[in-house]
Write an enzyme that holds these catalytic residues in place. Sequence first.
Site, PDB file in Angstrom:
ATOM      1  N   GLY A 144      41.409  39.965  39.097  1.00 17.51           N
ATOM      2  CA  GLY A 144      41.559  41.268  39.740  1.00 17.51           C
ATOM      3  C   GLY A 144      42.621  41.328  40.815  1.00 17.51           C
ATOM      4  O   GLY A 144      42.566  42.203  41.680  1.00 17.51           O
ATOM      5  N   GLN A 145      43.608  40.410  40.780  1.00 19.66           N
ATOM      6  CA  GLN A 145      44.702  40.500  41.771  1.00 19.66           C
ATOM      7  C   GLN A 145      45.570  41.698  41.445  1.00 19.66           C
ATOM      8  O   GLN A 145      46.138  41.790  40.355  1.00 19.66           O
ATOM      9  CB  GLN A 145      45.547  39.216  41.786  1.00 19.66           C
ATOM     10  CG  GLN A 145      46.626  39.255  42.867  1.00 19.66           C
ATOM     11  CD  GLN A 145      47.454  37.966  42.953  1.00 19.66           C
ATOM     12  OE1 GLN A 145      47.260  37.047  42.166  1.00 19.66           O
ATOM     13  NE2 GLN A 145      48.370  37.928  43.896  1.00 19.66           N
ATOM     14  N   HIS A 169      46.923  37.004  49.484  1.00 19.31           N
ATOM     15  CA  HIS A 169      46.071  37.491  50.574  1.00 19.31           C
ATOM     16  C   HIS A 169      44.683  36.897  50.421  1.00 19.31           C
ATOM     17  O   HIS A 169      44.158  36.791  49.312  1.00 19.31           O
ATOM     18  CB  HIS A 169      45.994  39.024  50.578  1.00 19.31           C
ATOM     19  CG  HIS A 169      45.718  39.618  49.240  1.00 19.31           C
ATOM     20  ND1 HIS A 169      46.691  39.777  48.278  1.00 19.31           N
ATOM     21  CD2 HIS A 169      44.573  40.076  48.687  1.00 19.31           C
ATOM     22  CE1 HIS A 169      46.166  40.319  47.198  1.00 19.31           C
ATOM     23  NE2 HIS A 169      44.869  40.501  47.409  1.00 19.31           N
TER      24      HIS A 169
HETATM   25  P1  5GP Z   1      43.489  42.324  45.241  1.00 19.06           P
HETATM   26  O1  5GP Z   1      42.871  43.308  44.274  1.00 19.06           O
HETATM   27  O2  5GP Z   1      44.949  42.094  44.932  1.00 19.06           O
HETATM   28  O3  5GP Z   1      42.739  41.037  45.375  1.00 19.06           O
HETATM   29  O4  5GP Z   1      43.375  42.979  46.668  1.00 19.06           O
HETATM   30  C1  5GP Z   1      44.239  43.944  47.130  1.00 19.06           C
HETATM   31  C2  5GP Z   1      43.518  44.675  48.236  1.00 19.06           C
HETATM   32  O5  5GP Z   1      44.451  45.425  48.951  1.00 19.06           O
HETATM   33  C3  5GP Z   1      42.451  45.652  47.735  1.00 19.06           C
HETATM   34  O6  5GP Z   1      41.175  45.268  48.239  1.00 19.06           O
HETATM   35  C4  5GP Z   1      42.919  46.997  48.263  1.00 19.06           C
HETATM   36  O7  5GP Z   1      41.855  47.830  48.707  1.00 19.06           O
HETATM   37  C5  5GP Z   1      43.844  46.609  49.395  1.00 19.06           C
HETATM   38  N1  5GP Z   1      44.910  47.563  49.636  1.00 19.06           N
HETATM   39  C6  5GP Z   1      45.691  48.177  48.708  1.00 19.06           C
HETATM   40  N2  5GP Z   1      46.584  48.978  49.282  1.00 19.06           N
HETATM   41  C7  5GP Z   1      46.375  48.862  50.633  1.00 19.06           C
HETATM   42  C8  5GP Z   1      47.007  49.471  51.766  1.00 19.06           C
HETATM   43  O8  5GP Z   1      47.950  50.244  51.661  1.00 19.06           O
HETATM   44  N3  5GP Z   1      46.530  49.133  52.985  1.00 19.06           N
HETATM   45  C9  5GP Z   1      45.483  48.243  53.138  1.00 19.06           C
HETATM   46  N4  5GP Z   1      45.087  47.977  54.384  1.00 19.06           N
HETATM   47  N5  5GP Z   1      44.868  47.653  52.088  1.00 19.06           N
HETATM   48  C10 5GP Z   1      45.312  47.970  50.850  1.00 19.06           C
END
Ligand code: 5GP
Length: 114
Positions: free
Chosen positions: A93-94, A100
Amino acid sequence: MTDCLFCSIATGETAAARVLESPRTIAFRDISPQAPTHVLVIPKDHYPDLAALAGAGAGLLDEVAAQAHRVAVAAGVDGTGYRVIFNTGPQAGQTVQHVHAHVLGGRAMAWPPG
Ligand code: 5GP
Ligand code: ZN
């Protein structure tokens, strides 16, 4: 890196609710929190995923991990427990290709994860 959302947050070009900073990392609140505490810790420099971060050396992965713990302490969830997750690749789910660490806490969490 151009066109990277988290690079843009790191430079301050895109706003985010920052909670902690260290020389090479920043931590800010996830825009769509999945727990009462949901903070993302990123290196300021662009690395696409955990493998790239681990390969960076010079203690950068250590700094990200140490900051994840400091976020938990600052949020007051280190005693009750917290989870640190690096979603890596599509099946995990990345969705943002700038590495991060999610720091999640403040509620009980199921294991195994869905
Ligand atoms: P991933 O799905 O890649 O592990 O996590 C990405 C995270 O980034 C998600 O939990 C999503 O809610 C967060 N996210 C996406 N866009 C933004 C943004 O513009 N600002 C912030 N603070 N978080 C974001
Ligand atoms: Zn980036």
